[in-house]
Design a protein around this motif. Structure first.
Motif, PDB file in Angstrom:
ATOM      1  N   ALA A  57       0.815  -1.216   0.000  1.00 57.63           N
ATOM      2  CA  ALA A  57       0.000   0.000   0.000  1.00 57.63           C
ATOM      3  C   ALA A  57       0.850   1.269   0.000  1.00 57.63           C
ATOM      4  N   ALA A  58       2.013   1.231   0.681  1.00 56.58           N
ATOM      5  CA  ALA A  58       2.857   2.430   0.749  1.00 56.58           C
ATOM      6  C   ALA A  58       3.518   2.743  -0.585  1.00 56.58           C
ATOM      7  N   GLU A  59       3.918   1.715  -1.344  1.00 59.98           N
ATOM      8  CA  GLU A  59       4.616   1.930  -2.605  1.00 59.98           C
ATOM      9  C   GLU A  59       3.668   2.035  -3.795  1.00 59.98           C
ATOM     10  N   ARG A  60       2.567   1.327  -3.773  1.00 56.60           N
ATOM     11  CA  ARG A  60       1.609   1.344  -4.882  1.00 56.60           C
ATOM     12  C   ARG A  60       0.211   1.662  -4.349  1.00 56.60           C
ATOM     13  N   PRO A  61       0.020   2.857  -3.803  1.00 53.28           N
ATOM     14  CA  PRO A  61      -1.286   3.161  -3.184  1.00 53.28           C
ATOM     15  C   PRO A  61      -2.438   3.157  -4.177  1.00 53.28           C
ATOM     16  N   ALA A  62      -2.193   3.624  -5.410  1.00 46.43           N
ATOM     17  CA  ALA A  62      -3.274   3.686  -6.395  1.00 46.43           C
ATOM     18  C   ALA A  62      -3.749   2.288  -6.775  1.00 46.43           C
ATOM     19  N   MET A  63      -2.819   1.387  -7.067  1.00 45.26           N
ATOM     20  CA  MET A  63      -3.196   0.030  -7.454  1.00 45.26           C
ATOM     21  C   MET A  63      -3.854  -0.718  -6.310  1.00 45.26           C
ATOM     22  N   VAL A  64      -3.270  -0.624  -5.110  1.00 40.95           N
ATOM     23  CA  VAL A  64      -3.851  -1.307  -3.959  1.00 40.95           C
ATOM     24  C   VAL A  64      -5.244  -0.760  -3.658  1.00 40.95           C
ATOM     25  N   THR A  96     -11.020  -1.465  -3.673  1.00 42.30           N
ATOM     26  CA  THR A  96     -12.344  -0.985  -4.063  1.00 42.30           C
ATOM     27  C   THR A  96     -13.072  -2.020  -4.906  1.00 42.30           C
ATOM     28  N   PHE A  97     -12.345  -2.665  -5.809  1.00 52.50           N
ATOM     29  CA  PHE A  97     -12.943  -3.728  -6.630  1.00 52.50           C
ATOM     30  C   PHE A  97     -13.505  -4.837  -5.758  1.00 52.50           C
ATOM     31  N   ALA A  98     -12.725  -5.290  -4.773  1.00 54.13           N
ATOM     32  CA  ALA A  98     -13.188  -6.367  -3.898  1.00 54.13           C
ATOM     33  C   ALA A  98     -14.409  -5.937  -3.098  1.00 54.13           C
ATOM     34  N   VAL A 155     -11.538  -5.178 -14.596  1.00 51.82           N
ATOM     35  CA  VAL A 155     -10.848  -4.468 -15.682  1.00 51.82           C
ATOM     36  C   VAL A 155     -10.743  -2.980 -15.363  1.00 51.82           C
ATOM     37  N   ARG A 156     -11.807  -2.425 -14.816  1.00 55.53           N
ATOM     38  CA  ARG A 156     -11.768  -1.005 -14.456  1.00 55.53           C
ATOM     39  C   ARG A 156     -10.727  -0.742 -13.371  1.00 55.53           C
ATOM     40  N   ALA A 157     -10.650  -1.621 -12.384  1.00 57.99           N
ATOM     41  CA  ALA A 157      -9.682  -1.435 -11.299  1.00 57.99           C
ATOM     42  C   ALA A 157      -8.255  -1.469 -11.809  1.00 57.99           C
ATOM     43  N   VAL A 158      -7.956  -2.430 -12.688  1.00 58.83           N
ATOM     44  CA  VAL A 158      -6.577  -2.614 -13.160  1.00 58.83           C
ATOM     45  C   VAL A 158      -6.178  -1.556 -14.178  1.00 58.83           C
ATOM     46  N   PRO A 206      -4.028   7.436 -11.779  1.00 64.44           N
ATOM     47  CA  PRO A 206      -4.607   8.735 -11.442  1.00 64.44           C
ATOM     48  C   PRO A 206      -4.865   9.609 -12.665  1.00 64.44           C
ATOM     49  N   ALA A 207      -4.110   9.398 -13.740  1.00 63.14           N
ATOM     50  CA  ALA A 207      -4.295  10.212 -14.947  1.00 63.14           C
ATOM     51  C   ALA A 207      -5.522   9.807 -15.750  1.00 63.14           C
TER      52      ALA A 207
END
Length: 345
Positions: free
Chosen positions: A175-182, A187-189, A320-323, A329-330
């Motif tokens: 979560a600290a290094e990849r906050p957007a992906m996590v 959110t998907f789950a 698919v939307r989550a990934v 963010p862009a």
């Protein structure tokens, strides 16, 4: 310095081409992808049970075994009920051959009186008791196919249940290094669990009311059609129609046009009111997809994975939307087009 940025139309064409290739690849191995996605969705659905057991200090094997058992009981119970009902349907259909012939004769006489015999006769040529029997036998074969693939589902569910605690720890560490992906995957789950929970609750309500209505209307196999209503509740937009057609046709054979009309009216009163007016108020923003995006996802995933793709259209689209969107963010305005929610500045 020369600007080497690709023109936007070319980028869009490349993205579209990549999407087509990816979907075609998934379609080529749909027999594997479908069970994998279903196992993933079911594992996510029961993850709150595992989290609750962990908080209560249950042993690790209990936190794995209990959610796994819940899913297996659900799957085996549904497959067993569906198998028994479909086999009974295959036995029942041939007994309505005479009634079917009588209805065809009535339709031909009515068409002759109204001067539309050629059109009606052409339509009736595609309908005969043999085809109805073939349809029932096809249902049996489809159910048997599910049973034969149940072993793969058990292995996948067990593997994912064992890996779930590890994945949770990896997600927390990342979560600290990849906050957007996590954040996107979390959110998907969460949205997937809420979608499944609300759809299941209202599906059970609709199924129970459908069974009662069909029982009083004396339509054969009401339990089968109630189970079908529960399953089709997970299909967005057209699930109600899919669940209505079989009992309506059987009502036509057993009760004539009056029985057909009564079944259609009962389904409209029950399913349309519950699914169109009540269920969305509880579902809220759990899906986060526009009506157009939902319908397109149904078409695409049904083409890629067949009937299982139709059932999993919403979770697959959320994944698919989550990934591809929520993790970037862009891409907030792309996400807005899919969800219909204007992003905050």
């Amino acid at each position: 310095m020369t600007d080497r940025t690709l023109p936007r139309p070319l980028v869009m064409l490349l993205v579209a081409a990549a999407a087509v290739i990816a979907l075609a690849g998934i379609k080529a191995i749909d027999a594997v992808v479908g069970p994998v996605v279903l196992a993933l969705v079911l594992t996510i659905a029961v993850s709150p049970i595992r989290a609750w057991l962990t908080r209560k200090g249950a042993p690790a094997w209990v936190a794995v075994a209990v959610p796994f058992t819940v899913v297996m009981v659900f799957l085996i119970g549904m497959v067993a009920t569906l198998t028994a009902a479909v086999v009974e349907l295959a036995v029942l259909v041939p007994s309505y051959t005479d009634e079917f012939g009588r209805l065809v004769t009535q339709a031909q006489l009515w068409a002759a009186e109204h001067g539309i015999s050629p059109q009606v006769n052409k339509a009736l040529q595609s309908l005969n008791p043999a085809q109805i029997l073939e349809f029932a036998q096809g249902l049996v074969s489809g159910v048997m196919g599910v049973v034969t693939s149940l072993f793969l589902m058990v292995v996948l569910l067990l593997a994912m249940s064992l890996d779930a605690p590890i994945i949770s720890r990896v997600m927390a560490a990342a979560a600290a290094e990849r906050p957007a992906m996590v954040g996107a995957l979390t959110t998907f789950a969460s949205k997937t669990r809420r979608y499944i929970l609300v759809s299941t609750i209202f599906g059970l309500i609709c199924a129970a009311l459908d069974v009662v209505a069909l029982y009083f209307l004396e339509v054969p196999l009401p339990l089968l059609w109630g189970l079908l209503a529960l399953i089709t509740n997970y299909i967005p937009n057209i699930g109600f129609v899919v669940g209505l057609v079989p009992p309506a046709l059987l009502a036509l054979l057993t009760g004539g046009f009056r029985g057909l009309v009564l079944v259609v009216v009962a389904y409209i009163l029950i399913n349309v009111v519950v699914q169109s007016f009540i269920q969305p108020k509880f579902l809220g923003d759990a899906v986060g997809l526009t009506t157009t995006a939902t319908f397109l996802s149904l078409i695409i995933w049904a083409w890629v994975l067949g009937a299982l793709g139709a059932l999993l259209a919403i979770p697959l689209t959320l994944l698919v939307r989550a990934v591809l969107i929520d993790s970037d963010p862009a891409a907030k305005w792309t996400g807005a087009l899919v969800s219909g929610e204007i992003p905050r500045k």
